[in-house]
Motif scaffolding. Sequence first.
Motif, PDB file in Angstrom:
ATOM      1  N   PHE A   1       0.832  -1.202   0.000  1.00 38.82           N
ATOM      2  CA  PHE A   1       0.000   0.000   0.000  1.00 38.82           C
ATOM      3  C   PHE A   1       0.871   1.258   0.000  1.00 38.82           C
ATOM      4  O   PHE A   1       0.574   2.240  -0.686  1.00 38.82           O
ATOM      5  CB  PHE A   1      -0.931   0.004   1.216  1.00 38.82           C
ATOM      6  N   GLU A   2       1.953   1.218   0.761  1.00 38.76           N
ATOM      7  CA  GLU A   2       2.854   2.374   0.810  1.00 38.76           C
ATOM      8  C   GLU A   2       3.536   2.595  -0.539  1.00 38.76           C
ATOM      9  O   GLU A   2       3.701   3.739  -0.986  1.00 38.76           O
ATOM     10  CB  GLU A   2       3.900   2.150   1.899  1.00 38.76           C
ATOM     11  N   LEU A   3       3.919   1.511  -1.190  1.00 39.49           N
ATOM     12  CA  LEU A   3       4.647   1.631  -2.453  1.00 39.49           C
ATOM     13  C   LEU A   3       3.747   2.051  -3.601  1.00 39.49           C
ATOM     14  O   LEU A   3       4.115   2.907  -4.417  1.00 39.49           O
ATOM     15  CB  LEU A   3       5.318   0.293  -2.790  1.00 39.49           C
ATOM     16  N   PHE A   4       2.564   1.464  -3.688  1.00 41.50           N
ATOM     17  CA  PHE A   4       1.714   1.685  -4.858  1.00 41.50           C
ATOM     18  C   PHE A   4       0.753   2.859  -4.677  1.00 41.50           C
ATOM     19  O   PHE A   4       0.337   3.470  -5.655  1.00 41.50           O
ATOM     20  CB  PHE A   4       0.925   0.406  -5.169  1.00 41.50           C
ATOM     21  N   ARG A   5       0.385   3.167  -3.453  1.00 40.42           N
ATOM     22  CA  ARG A   5      -0.559   4.250  -3.153  1.00 40.42           C
ATOM     23  C   ARG A   5      -1.847   4.109  -3.972  1.00 40.42           C
ATOM     24  O   ARG A   5      -2.203   4.976  -4.781  1.00 40.42           O
ATOM     25  CB  ARG A   5       0.080   5.620  -3.402  1.00 40.42           C
ATOM     26  N   PRO A   6      -2.581   3.018  -3.777  1.00 33.49           N
ATOM     27  CA  PRO A   6      -3.769   2.764  -4.606  1.00 33.49           C
ATOM     28  C   PRO A   6      -4.936   3.675  -4.248  1.00 33.49           C
ATOM     29  O   PRO A   6      -5.027   4.203  -3.136  1.00 33.49           O
ATOM     30  CB  PRO A   6      -4.107   1.309  -4.286  1.00 33.49           C
ATOM     31  N   ASP A   7      -5.818   3.836  -5.217  1.00 29.32           N
ATOM     32  CA  ASP A   7      -7.103   4.499  -4.975  1.00 29.32           C
ATOM     33  C   ASP A   7      -8.185   3.472  -4.638  1.00 29.32           C
ATOM     34  O   ASP A   7      -9.233   3.829  -4.089  1.00 29.32           O
ATOM     35  CB  ASP A   7      -7.535   5.273  -6.227  1.00 29.32           C
ATOM     36  N   LEU A   8      -7.916   2.212  -4.995  1.00 28.54           N
ATOM     37  CA  LEU A   8      -8.931   1.160  -4.884  1.00 28.54           C
ATOM     38  C   LEU A   8      -8.227  -0.188  -4.845  1.00 28.54           C
ATOM     39  O   LEU A   8      -7.167  -0.361  -5.461  1.00 28.54           O
ATOM     40  CB  LEU A   8      -9.872   1.224  -6.092  1.00 28.54           C
ATOM     41  N   VAL A   9      -8.826  -1.150  -4.130  1.00 29.84           N
ATOM     42  CA  VAL A   9      -8.280  -2.506  -4.052  1.00 29.84           C
ATOM     43  C   VAL A   9      -9.321  -3.484  -4.571  1.00 29.84           C
ATOM     44  O   VAL A   9     -10.500  -3.409  -4.201  1.00 29.84           O
ATOM     45  CB  VAL A   9      -7.895  -2.861  -2.602  1.00 29.84           C
ATOM     46  N   VAL A  10      -8.892  -4.410  -5.443  1.00 27.23           N
ATOM     47  CA  VAL A  10      -9.747  -5.481  -5.943  1.00 27.23           C
ATOM     48  C   VAL A  10      -9.146  -6.807  -5.501  1.00 27.23           C
ATOM     49  O   VAL A  10      -7.935  -7.023  -5.651  1.00 27.23           O
ATOM     50  CB  VAL A  10      -9.870  -5.442  -7.483  1.00 27.23           C
ATOM     51  N   VAL A  11      -9.969  -7.692  -4.958  1.00 25.54           N
ATOM     52  CA  VAL A  11      -9.492  -8.974  -4.441  1.00 25.54           C
ATOM     53  C   VAL A  11     -10.303 -10.104  -5.063  1.00 25.54           C
ATOM     54  O   VAL A  11     -11.511  -9.986  -5.260  1.00 25.54           O
ATOM     55  CB  VAL A  11      -9.625  -9.026  -2.899  1.00 25.54           C
ATOM     56  N   SER A  12      -9.613 -11.209  -5.392  1.00 29.56           N
ATOM     57  CA  SER A  12     -10.283 -12.406  -5.887  1.00 29.56           C
ATOM     58  C   SER A  12      -9.339 -13.594  -5.700  1.00 29.56           C
ATOM     59  O   SER A  12      -8.129 -13.444  -5.934  1.00 29.56           O
ATOM     60  CB  SER A  12     -10.640 -12.237  -7.370  1.00 29.56           C
TER      61      SER A  12
END
Length: 510
Positions: free
Chosen positions: A150-161
């Motif tokens: 999370f620190e490296l990519f700085r996402p706006d949204l997370v998708v999990v599957s």
Amino acid sequence: MRILLSIRHPSYLRNLLEVVRRLAGQGHRLHFVFDAHGPLGEDSLFEELCRSHPTITGQFIEKRDPSARVSWREQAERLRFGIDYLRYLDPRYAEADALRERARDRAPAWAVGLGERLLSRSPLALRTALSLGAALEWSLPVRPIVSRFFELFRPDLVVVSPLVGLGTDQVDWIKEAKLRGLPSVLAVASWDNLTNKGRLRVLPERILVWNEAQKAEAVELHGAPAGMVTVCGAWSYDHWFDWRPSLDRDALLALVGLAPCPGYLLYVGSSPFIGQNEAAFCLELIRALRAEPATRALGVLIRPHPQNAAQWESLDLAGLGNVAIFPRSGANPIDRDRRNQYFDSLWHSDAVFGINTSAQIEAGILGRPVLTVTDPRYRATQTGTLHFHHLTSINGGLLHVAGSVEELARRLGALLALPAAERGEKSRRFVAGFIRPPELAEVPSDRAARAIVEAAALRPRRPRLDRWLGLLYRRLVLSRRTSFELTPKLRKALGELRLAGDEGNRAAGS
């Protein structure tokens, strides 16, 4: 938008390919994190995707890397397996002996004892225990490698599957997103995932499902609010509606080793969990076909499941007439040639038989009649699973069901005597109810991609109560050593972690 995708391994990527391509085509930056390599060579799918879409990157993290070991890992796994086992004590799983036994084998003794002595006898106590699952999950800290991504990519949204594997720690990605105030999405990977896997211990902000039946499962079996669930249609199968064969019928028969024949039955194998000793059963079925005048001359093409192929390699087909096994050792259809061979075998078939497998759904999409036998040997993995009942009930059901191989031979003979347009009527009705509901105006992949983008505007509520209860449980019940041991070796490994492919994307200004 920057989207971080946690996918268990690349075999699950097949189910999301069209959605991912649409998101990349819209200019979104996507970074995949896989827990493991594909068990059957599916890594090539991801490599191909990266080559064709420069905004897609990703990498593999091996959970069993010695540098990432933590003192409480076994304790965390036992707790998660225990929570997942308890769901199979629900009365709706009363006939699911095989599913319950599989979960029981992995559950800790305390969960089995609690379940069998108390919770199985009191529906209220069971519901209370399951409702505490989120708090118990929050008693477990998030793996530091997850926080680092999370620190490296700085996402706006997370998708999990798929998120629903028994005992899975994939839930860490949902928990970390909530702690950071970021929305998360579960894209349900397959038709059986909400019924025969683990429980959703922490809910994301949005759950994407195929149809109303899966929406009901998310609500009734996992406790999701109805407004959290979006019905999209089965995005995994969009490409099947435009796909056409690469070989004509004669060329396919020559490839697979069948003699020229007026028609053939395709036997699609099931997974090891579903179809134990399936080869012996198949021989009984073929003998019944040869005893029935209307099916005596029918060719039979057997396609083993890629994870259950060993039993077919030495099978003796002598005296059974026009029968072929292709490919003998099974094949996962991940490259162009193998995908085409699999599709062509379904396209040119006159009917398809299976015990309980997604290949039956794919045959239905192509309008082929699909048959099965409810044999006592497979009761636990047919009628004993909730997802099998979709195949027999949705819009009248996909399957032509027989009670014995002899009855199946008679029913198949009667089906083949019908005009081709009438044979697939059940299949067409099922597809309209389960794969592409007609009330959805969009192609499922388009709808799923749009739902993911729209989810970025959601703001998750911080799990204050569940988290507080979890921290209390950790302090009072669990071992004191329930945090990550940030040893010098682990600190160094985390500090050196970089996003694979990130330099190229930064240079491109993404």
